[in-house]
Design a protein around this motif. Structure first.
Motif, short mmCIF file in Angstrom:
data_model
loop_
_atom_site.label_atom_id
_atom_site.label_comp_id
_atom_site.label_asym_id
_atom_site.label_seq_id
_atom_site.Cartn_x
_atom_site.Cartn_y
_atom_site.Cartn_z
N VAL A 1 12.24 2.43 1.80
CA VAL A 1 13.43 1.59 1.88
C VAL A 1 14.51 2.19 2.78
O VAL A 1 15.34 1.46 3.34
CB VAL A 1 13.98 1.33 0.45
CG1 VAL A 1 14.52 2.62 -0.17
CG2 VAL A 1 15.02 0.23 0.45
N GLU B 1 10.41 -1.51 2.13
CA GLU B 1 11.09 -2.05 0.96
C GLU B 1 10.87 -1.24 -0.30
O GLU B 1 11.38 -1.59 -1.37
CB GLU B 1 10.65 -3.49 0.69
CG GLU B 1 9.18 -3.64 0.39
CD GLU B 1 8.79 -5.09 0.05
OE1 GLU B 1 9.21 -5.59 -1.00
OE2 GLU B 1 8.07 -5.70 0.87
N ARG C 1 3.68 -6.62 3.32
CA ARG C 1 4.76 -7.59 3.21
C ARG C 1 4.49 -8.56 2.06
O ARG C 1 3.34 -8.77 1.67
CB ARG C 1 4.90 -8.34 4.52
CG ARG C 1 5.49 -7.51 5.65
CD ARG C 1 5.33 -8.20 6.97
NE ARG C 1 6.15 -7.60 8.02
CZ ARG C 1 6.00 -7.85 9.31
NH1 ARG C 1 5.06 -8.69 9.72
NH2 ARG C 1 6.77 -7.26 10.21
#
Length: 313
Positions: free
Chosen positions: A191, A196, A293
């Motif tokens: 992140v 993420e 993703r």
């Protein structure tokens, strides 16, 4: 057991193992209970330069009635001690001790007779060898995420490199192999960089851990055994990206291909694990498919769900 660094309801316990040439050795077992009554268990084993932090993956299983366990192998993650050479073993069978110990805790202490074994990358190789050797009755199936089933590079390179690695790795096992690590993969996940996910960069560093020749010899010995054919009797699901690449800079390829392993090798050798193997390529996936993703990993989870339903595991 105590509360893990991931926070409640994750708990953690240390597994004491026999000392090795560097001294004290431990492994670490993290647990997240099922949401509601548990119908089964899932045990996850990480890959190289890695450790268990994949909460979303754990919670996918617990939402479906599985007690989830993440095993940090010796000299990795929560199990790494200051006196140790991180990630090093001279034989992949050394890991069998902690997998055995975790398996005993899950089956004998926690009472599970139905266990899904899941693993990523190098962990996929190690757990396949373990399952072939141990043939545990409780093994209901395996979900392998980009397992490392062969050395990257051309056939000629592998034929030349492997005897050299075996010879030098036997003589000077702790010698480090010089390599250039660009860090793109880990940066695509974390992140604080281009990803993420939150994880400890001290335990899964951008620059990876050094590769020692004795460890690489152990990997090639494991590959050779797998290539001769294993006999894992439980159903096996193998997931990977649909393509690999070697990007020169951060960009789309880093986020949509496997930049660590050659997926053609995964596809080729998957059926060497056992007689009941399903292989699925996930378009746009990263090396760790479940850290891809959101839309990509949604497809990966759908494939796992479909496989579980099809084979009753």
């Amino acid at each position: 057991m105590t509360i893990d660094v991931l926070g409640e309801p994750y708990t953690v316990e240390t597994i004491e193992l026999a000392d090795d040439f560097e001294g004290t050795v431990v492994a670490t077992l993290v647990k997240r209970p099922a949401d509601g009554d548990a119908k089964a268990a899932a045990l996850y084993v990480h890959g190289f330069s890695d450790y268990f932090f994949q909460k979303e993956y754990a919670e996918w299983w617990t939402a479906r009635g599985y007690d989830f366990y993440g095993l940090d192998l010796r000299k990795y993650g929560r199990s790494l001690r200051e006196h140790q050479s991180g990630t090093y073993v001279g034989d992949l069978a050394e890991y069998f001790d902690e997998i055995d110990a975790a398996w005993s805790l899950i089956t004998e202490r926690d009472g599970h007779s139905h266990i899904m074994l899941s693993a990523h990358s190098t962990g996929g190789l190690t757990t396949s060898l373990w399952a072939d050797d141990r043939q545990p009755d409780e093994l209901a199936g395996m979900v392998l995420n980009s397992p490392w089933l062969d050395l990257q590079g051309s056939f000629l390179l592998r034929e030349i490199a492997t005897p050299v690695v075996r010879r030098i790795g036997h003589r000077v096992p702790m010698r480090e192999l010089g390599r250039d690590v660009n860090g793109f993969y880990t940066m695509s996940l974390h992140v604080d960089h281009d990803g993420e996910w939150e994880f400890d960069l001290g335990l899964k560093p951008v620059g990876s851990y050094p590769i020692r020749l004795g460890w690489l010899k152990a990997i090639r010995d494991g590959h050779a055994k797998l290539h001769r054919g294993l006999d894992v009797k439980a159903p096996v699901l193998v997931l990977s990206s649909d393509r690999s690449s070697k990007p020169k800079a951060m960009g789309e390829l880093v986020h949509s291909t496997d930049i660590v392993l050659d997926v053609r090798q995964i596809r080729r050798w998957a059926t060497a694990i056992g007689s009941h193997v399903t292989y699925i390529a996930i378009p746009g996936a990263k090396h760790d498919v479940i850290l891809s993703r959101p839309d990509v990993r949604k497809q990966a989870y759908a494939e796992i769900e479909r496989w579980l339903a099809a084979y009753g595991v």
